[in-house]
Design a protein around this motif. Structure first.
Motif, PDB file in Angstrom:
ATOM      1  N   ARG A 213     -29.015  -9.865 -29.297  1.00  0.00           N
ATOM      2  CA  ARG A 213     -27.744 -10.420 -29.763  1.00  0.00           C
ATOM      3  C   ARG A 213     -27.825 -11.905 -30.060  1.00  0.00           C
ATOM      4  NH1 ARG A 213     -22.979  -7.314 -28.331  1.00  0.00           N
ATOM      5  NH2 ARG A 213     -23.638  -5.318 -27.455  1.00  0.00           N
ATOM      6  N   ASN A 214     -29.031 -12.419 -30.043  1.00  0.00           N
ATOM      7  CA  ASN A 214     -29.214 -13.821 -30.366  1.00  0.00           C
ATOM      8  C   ASN A 214     -28.499 -14.763 -29.403  1.00  0.00           C
ATOM      9  OD1 ASN A 214     -30.824 -15.204 -32.005  1.00  0.00           O
ATOM     10  ND2 ASN A 214     -29.349 -15.446 -33.684  1.00  0.00           N
ATOM     11  N   ILE A 215     -28.447 -14.414 -28.150  1.00  0.00           N
ATOM     12  CA  ILE A 215     -27.814 -15.255 -27.133  1.00  0.00           C
ATOM     13  C   ILE A 215     -28.926 -15.957 -26.346  1.00  0.00           C
ATOM     14  CG2 ILE A 215     -26.505 -15.178 -24.956  1.00  0.00           C
ATOM     15  CD1 ILE A 215     -24.763 -13.027 -26.256  1.00  0.00           C
ATOM     16  N   ALA A 216     -28.744 -17.267 -26.140  1.00  0.00           N
ATOM     17  CA  ALA A 216     -29.763 -18.051 -25.439  1.00  0.00           C
ATOM     18  C   ALA A 216     -29.922 -17.520 -24.021  1.00  0.00           C
ATOM     19  CB  ALA A 216     -29.349 -19.513 -25.419  1.00  0.00           C
ATOM     20  N   VAL A 217     -31.170 -17.269 -23.617  1.00  0.00           N
ATOM     21  CA  VAL A 217     -31.400 -16.719 -22.282  1.00  0.00           C
ATOM     22  C   VAL A 217     -32.637 -17.371 -21.672  1.00  0.00           C
ATOM     23  CG1 VAL A 217     -32.675 -14.715 -23.219  1.00  0.00           C
ATOM     24  CG2 VAL A 217     -31.725 -14.616 -20.914  1.00  0.00           C
ATOM     25  N   THR A 218     -32.499 -17.738 -20.399  1.00  0.00           N
ATOM     26  CA  THR A 218     -33.632 -18.268 -19.635  1.00  0.00           C
ATOM     27  C   THR A 218     -33.867 -17.325 -18.463  1.00  0.00           C
ATOM     28  OG1 THR A 218     -33.014 -20.543 -20.197  1.00  0.00           O
ATOM     29  CG2 THR A 218     -34.483 -20.241 -18.301  1.00  0.00           C
ATOM     30  N   VAL A 219     -35.059 -16.782 -18.371  1.00  0.00           N
ATOM     31  CA  VAL A 219     -35.396 -15.902 -17.244  1.00  0.00           C
ATOM     32  C   VAL A 219     -35.938 -16.772 -16.117  1.00  0.00           C
ATOM     33  CG1 VAL A 219     -36.868 -14.008 -16.473  1.00  0.00           C
ATOM     34  CG2 VAL A 219     -35.874 -13.957 -18.773  1.00  0.00           C
ATOM     35  N   ILE A 220     -35.407 -16.547 -14.922  1.00  0.00           N
ATOM     36  CA  ILE A 220     -35.912 -17.290 -13.757  1.00  0.00           C
ATOM     37  C   ILE A 220     -36.329 -16.281 -12.674  1.00  0.00           C
ATOM     38  CG2 ILE A 220     -34.558 -19.385 -14.171  1.00  0.00           C
ATOM     39  CD1 ILE A 220     -32.588 -18.364 -11.981  1.00  0.00           C
ATOM     40  N   CYS A 221     -37.271 -16.708 -11.824  1.00  0.00           N
ATOM     41  CA  CYS A 221     -37.587 -15.889 -10.648  1.00  0.00           C
ATOM     42  C   CYS A 221     -36.358 -15.899  -9.745  1.00  0.00           C
ATOM     43  CB  CYS A 221     -38.777 -16.467  -9.896  1.00  0.00           C
ATOM     44  SG  CYS A 221     -40.270 -16.533 -10.875  1.00  0.00           S
ATOM     45  N   ASP A 222     -36.159 -14.837  -8.995  1.00  0.00           N
ATOM     46  CA  ASP A 222     -34.972 -14.753  -8.139  1.00  0.00           C
ATOM     47  C   ASP A 222     -34.887 -15.961  -7.199  1.00  0.00           C
ATOM     48  OD1 ASP A 222     -34.690 -12.334  -9.370  1.00  0.00           O
ATOM     49  OD2 ASP A 222     -35.454 -11.162  -7.701  1.00  0.00           O
ATOM     50  N   SER A 223     -36.044 -16.429  -6.773  1.00  0.00           N
ATOM     51  CA  SER A 223     -36.100 -17.540  -5.816  1.00  0.00           C
ATOM     52  C   SER A 223     -35.694 -18.877  -6.425  1.00  0.00           C
ATOM     53  CB  SER A 223     -37.515 -17.641  -5.247  1.00  0.00           C
ATOM     54  OG  SER A 223     -38.445 -17.625  -6.310  1.00  0.00           O
ATOM     55  N   MET A 224     -35.419 -18.934  -7.718  1.00  0.00           N
ATOM     56  CA  MET A 224     -35.051 -20.201  -8.367  1.00  0.00           C
ATOM     57  C   MET A 224     -33.546 -20.379  -8.511  1.00  0.00           C
ATOM     58  SD  MET A 224     -37.854 -20.072 -11.403  1.00  0.00           S
ATOM     59  CE  MET A 224     -39.590 -19.863 -11.040  1.00  0.00           C
ATOM     60  N   ALA A 225     -32.780 -19.387  -8.094  1.00  0.00           N
ATOM     61  CA  ALA A 225     -31.323 -19.454  -8.340  1.00  0.00           C
ATOM     62  C   ALA A 225     -30.708 -20.694  -7.695  1.00  0.00           C
ATOM     63  CB  ALA A 225     -30.647 -18.183  -7.831  1.00  0.00           C
ATOM     64  N   ALA A 226     -31.121 -21.025  -6.454  1.00  0.00           N
ATOM     65  CA  ALA A 226     -30.555 -22.205  -5.790  1.00  0.00           C
ATOM     66  C   ALA A 226     -30.848 -23.462  -6.594  1.00  0.00           C
ATOM     67  CB  ALA A 226     -31.124 -22.332  -4.381  1.00  0.00           C
ATOM     68  N   LEU A 227     -32.057 -23.543  -7.107  1.00  0.00           N
ATOM     69  CA  LEU A 227     -32.466 -24.741  -7.837  1.00  0.00           C
ATOM     70  C   LEU A 227     -31.654 -24.927  -9.122  1.00  0.00           C
ATOM     71  CD1 LEU A 227     -34.419 -27.109  -8.094  1.00  0.00           C
ATOM     72  CD2 LEU A 227     -36.063 -25.544  -9.136  1.00  0.00           C
ATOM     73  N   VAL A 228     -31.485 -23.867  -9.901  1.00  0.00           N
ATOM     74  CA  VAL A 228     -30.727 -24.037 -11.156  1.00  0.00           C
ATOM     75  C   VAL A 228     -29.270 -24.392 -10.854  1.00  0.00           C
ATOM     76  CG1 VAL A 228     -32.205 -22.648 -12.659  1.00  0.00           C
ATOM     77  CG2 VAL A 228     -30.298 -21.552 -11.496  1.00  0.00           C
ATOM     78  N   MET A 229     -28.774 -23.901  -9.724  1.00  0.00           N
ATOM     79  CA  MET A 229     -27.392 -24.262  -9.354  1.00  0.00           C
ATOM     80  C   MET A 229     -27.337 -25.738  -8.948  1.00  0.00           C
ATOM     81  SD  MET A 229     -26.036 -20.962  -7.262  1.00  0.00           S
ATOM     82  CE  MET A 229     -26.157 -19.316  -7.942  1.00  0.00           C
ATOM     83  N   ARG A 230     -28.271 -26.165  -8.110  1.00  0.00           N
ATOM     84  CA  ARG A 230     -28.234 -27.556  -7.653  1.00  0.00           C
ATOM     85  C   ARG A 230     -28.449 -28.518  -8.810  1.00  0.00           C
ATOM     86  NH1 ARG A 230     -31.829 -30.618  -3.221  1.00  0.00           N
ATOM     87  NH2 ARG A 230     -33.078 -30.966  -5.083  1.00  0.00           N
ATOM     88  N   GLU A 231     -29.198 -28.106  -9.801  1.00  0.00           N
ATOM     89  CA  GLU A 231     -29.466 -28.978 -10.962  1.00  0.00           C
ATOM     90  C   GLU A 231     -28.307 -28.983 -11.948  1.00  0.00           C
ATOM     91  OE1 GLU A 231     -33.283 -29.197 -12.630  1.00  0.00           O
ATOM     92  OE2 GLU A 231     -33.811 -30.121 -10.702  1.00  0.00           O
TER      93      GLU A 231
END
Ligand code: MRU
Length: 350
Positions: A213-231
């Motif tokens: 669908r041409n939607i921007a997507v970034t795949v992260i390891c499950d263990s990175m969720a805290a980091l993307v939130m804090r950033e």
């Protein structure tokens, strides 16, 4: 937009067959398979060729037809006995998504309401019902998109876990339908897709759908969720659910609970999107939700490579339960439940 292939569909009339995308092959290969026996439908559900709570329900409805067709029935009693056999069998395929039992109950109720009908006519009615369940699921997906889109930020990142998209339903999805509707309404969003160990539904399926669908997507390891939130990369979290208890506790793919705790710790709203077929009001809380435990090999030998030494114990629950207090709102096809309390859940589903 690329035209999106249907996750599952009924081919032909009576007899017919259940066609589905074999999701175990994605994203490397796009393969459709036809199920012509109830055993192949059961195996497809069990091995996650078709998966996601609503898609499992629709598959079970069509699976009932597959199991009934192509036989001679001496009378209605013989037909009803086979119906019981087929629905009991399909009910053993996976335990957590209540949509499976919801769909099978609806099929059985149609038969029970017309005991005088001859087997051939009854089978026609049941196919009508399966098709209706399919169409209803598509409509519920669209309605969740409409109700939920405005909850998402005008711009920013939205994190999701597992796959709650078109591949998990007969329509556009639950959580992803909300994201798709927001993007269609002009929101500038990037999807953060948890890869979703151990079977990688996020990396393999959610990312695939977003790219379709041409939607921007970034795949992260499950263990990175805290980091993307804090950033500060994520402004909202939205997931699907497999079963929601009367108090709003929601079972979903294992790891969802961790994401909800992290969202709470970072002051980020955590939403669930699920149709009314995913609610189980017979359960007062999530404590009663049966949690599927899957083969240890999914962890020890994921995708064909041994990653755990012989002799190590492995625990592989496929789902966890997020307590209602961590859920800011539940998006349903009827509207948005918020705050998530038993009173509001019951009022919405009445
Ligand atoms: O084991 P799966 O892939 O069937 O698990 C699916 C999920 O957990 C989904 O998030 C859930 O079924 C909602 S799908 C709209």
């Amino acid at each position: 937009m690329t035209s999106i292939p249907r996750t599952l569909s009924w081919q032909g009339g009576l007899p017919g067959r259940l066609r589905m995308i074999d999701q175990t092959k994605l994203p490397a290969e796009f393969l459709e398979i036809d199920c012509e026996t109830v055993e192949t439908v059961w195996e497809a559900i069990r091995s996650l060729r078709v998966r996601g709570a609503p898609a499992i329900g629709v598959s079970a409805a069509y699976g009932t037809i597959v199991g009934l067709q192509g036989r001679e029935y001496a009378d209605r009693a013989a037909f009803d006995a086979r119906l019981a056999e087929v629905t009991d069998f399909l009910a053993t395929s996976r335990p957590t998504a209540v949509n499976l039992f919801w769909a099978l109950d609806r099929m059985k109720a149609v038969a029970a309401s017309q005991p005088q009908l001859e087997p051939a006519a009854m089978l026609e009615r049941l196919l009508d019902k399966a098709r209706a369940i399919d169409v209803e699921d598509q409509e519920m997906c669209s309605a969740m998109g409409r109700h939920g889109a405005s909850l998402l930020p005008k711009s920013g990142g939205v994190l999701t876990h597992c796959n709650a998209g078109g591949l998990a339903t007969a329509g556009d999805g639950t959580a992803l339908s909300v994201i798709f509707a927001a993007v269609a309404a002009g929101h500038d969003l990037r999807v953060f897709a948890d890869e979703t160990r151990p079977l990688l539904q996020g990396a393999r399926l959610t990312a695939w759908e977003c790219r379709q669908r041409n939607i921007a997507v970034t795949v992260i390891c499950d263990s990175m969720a805290a980091l993307v939130m804090r950033e500060g990369k994520v402004q909202a979290v939205i997931t699907g659910a497999d079963r929601i208890a009367a108090n709003g506790d929601a079972a979903n793919k294992v790891g969802t609970y961790s994401v909800a705790v992290l969202a709470d710790a970072h002051g980020i709203p955590f939403y669930v999107a699920a149709p009314s077929s995913t609610f189980d009001l017979s359960l007062p809380s999530g404590d009663g939700i049966p949690i599927e435990e899957r083969d240890a090999a999914e962890i020890t030998h994921g995708f064909g490579r041994q990653t755990v030494p012989e002799g190590a114990d492995v625990w592989n629950p496929a789902f966890d339960v997020t307590p209602a207090r961590l859920i800011k709102a539940i998006v349903t096809e009827r509207g948005v439940i918020s705050p998530v309390t038993e009173e509001n859940v019951r009022a919405m589903l009445r």
